[in-house]
Design an enzyme around this catalytic site. Structure first.
Site, PDB file in Angstrom:
ATOM      1  N   CYS A   1       0.842  -1.204   0.000  1.00 39.93           N
ATOM      2  CA  CYS A   1       0.000   0.000   0.000  1.00 39.93           C
ATOM      3  C   CYS A   1       0.871   1.244   0.000  1.00 39.93           C
ATOM      4  O   CYS A   1       1.976   1.241   0.538  1.00 39.93           O
ATOM      5  CB  CYS A   1      -0.875   0.059   1.250  1.00 39.93           C
ATOM      6  SG  CYS A   1      -1.888  -1.384   1.538  1.00 39.93           S
ATOM      7  N   ASP A   2       0.334   2.312  -0.565  1.00 42.94           N
ATOM      8  CA  ASP A   2       0.982   3.610  -0.448  1.00 42.94           C
ATOM      9  C   ASP A   2      -0.067   4.690  -0.663  1.00 42.94           C
ATOM     10  O   ASP A   2      -1.119   4.432  -1.249  1.00 42.94           O
ATOM     11  CB  ASP A   2       2.123   3.782  -1.448  1.00 42.94           C
ATOM     12  CG  ASP A   2       3.032   4.928  -1.043  1.00 42.94           C
ATOM     13  OD1 ASP A   2       3.805   4.757  -0.084  1.00 42.94           O
ATOM     14  OD2 ASP A   2       2.943   6.000  -1.655  1.00 42.94           O
ATOM     15  N   GLN A   3       0.251   5.873  -0.169  1.00 47.12           N
ATOM     16  CA  GLN A   3      -0.661   7.002  -0.307  1.00 47.12           C
ATOM     17  C   GLN A   3       0.149   8.257  -0.599  1.00 47.12           C
ATOM     18  O   GLN A   3       1.200   8.481   0.002  1.00 47.12           O
ATOM     19  CB  GLN A   3      -1.457   7.189   0.982  1.00 47.12           C
ATOM     20  CG  GLN A   3      -2.534   8.262   0.889  1.00 47.12           C
ATOM     21  CD  GLN A   3      -3.304   8.374   2.182  1.00 47.12           C
ATOM     22  OE1 GLN A   3      -2.738   8.690   3.219  1.00 47.12           O
ATOM     23  NE2 GLN A   3      -4.609   8.106   2.120  1.00 47.12           N
TER      24      GLN A   3
END
Length: 196
Positions: free
Chosen positions: A71-73
């Site tokens: 995941c990344d944001q």
């Protein structure tokens, strides 16, 4: 099939646990800061950077017989400007001041690696409009919340007191928290990992 979350994010772990997903959490083997700088240097847009980093994290722990979730944001505001996690309380103040009275986008990406290849990916975006914040409010918010938000892009969390920062939000609450949960649950049902 074993499910591995390539993240030590407490928020992401709680989201999966609350949804009844059984998984192991591990630290992704990616130098996130270096990779992000390289992707920015290549001129990638904020949503594409989030997707690429999520894929790198998933692939970094990919193993046979397991699905690895990366995941990344990223946070994008203005004319393609991006904000990272604040380096200090002073940096968090500056970030909140820059976002005050403006809209910005959070791009949350998720990727699943299986046997060394990306099997699935998704990017969800949300638009958040922050109200005009006084210096006094920002200082008080950081005094109370800095330890909880210091690992959060933009220097805030939407949960708890963070709700007071905003006038308007468009998009998935899960994406805002950094994990496109509903698309992930659908994929896990399609793979037979969750009951249909």
């Amino acid at each position: 099939m074993k499910l591995i979350l390539a993240s030590q994010s407490l928020t992401r772990r709680r989201m999966l646990e609350s949804a009844g997903v059984i998984f192991e959490a591990a630290t992704a083997l990616v130098d996130e800061r270096r990779e992000k700088e390289a992707l920015q240097g290549d001129g990638l847009a904020a949503h594409a950077i989030a997707k690429s980093l999520a894929e790198m994290k998933a692939l970094s722990l990919s193993e046979k017989g397991a699905l690895v979730i990366g995941c990344d944001q990223t946070l994008e505001y203005g004319d393609g400007f991006m904000l990272d996690k604040p380096h200090s309380e002073h940096d968090a103040f500056d970030q909140l001041k820059a976002l005050s009275g403006r809209s910005h986008f959070l791009h949350s990406a998720i990727a699943i690696a299986e046997n060394g290849k990306i099997a699935w990916r998704q990017v969800d975006s949300a638009r958040l409009t922050m109200r005009e914040l006084s210096d006094r409010f920002i200082k008080n918010y950081l005094e109370l919340e800095y330890e909880q938000i210091r690992h959060c892009v933009g220097g805030y969390q939407i949960e708890g007191r963070g709700a007071q920062l905003f006038d308007w939000i468009e998009g998935s609450h899960f994406a805002i928290q950094g994990l496109p949960l509903l698309p992930l649950l659908k994929y896990l049902r399609e793979r037979g990992i969750l009951l249909t």
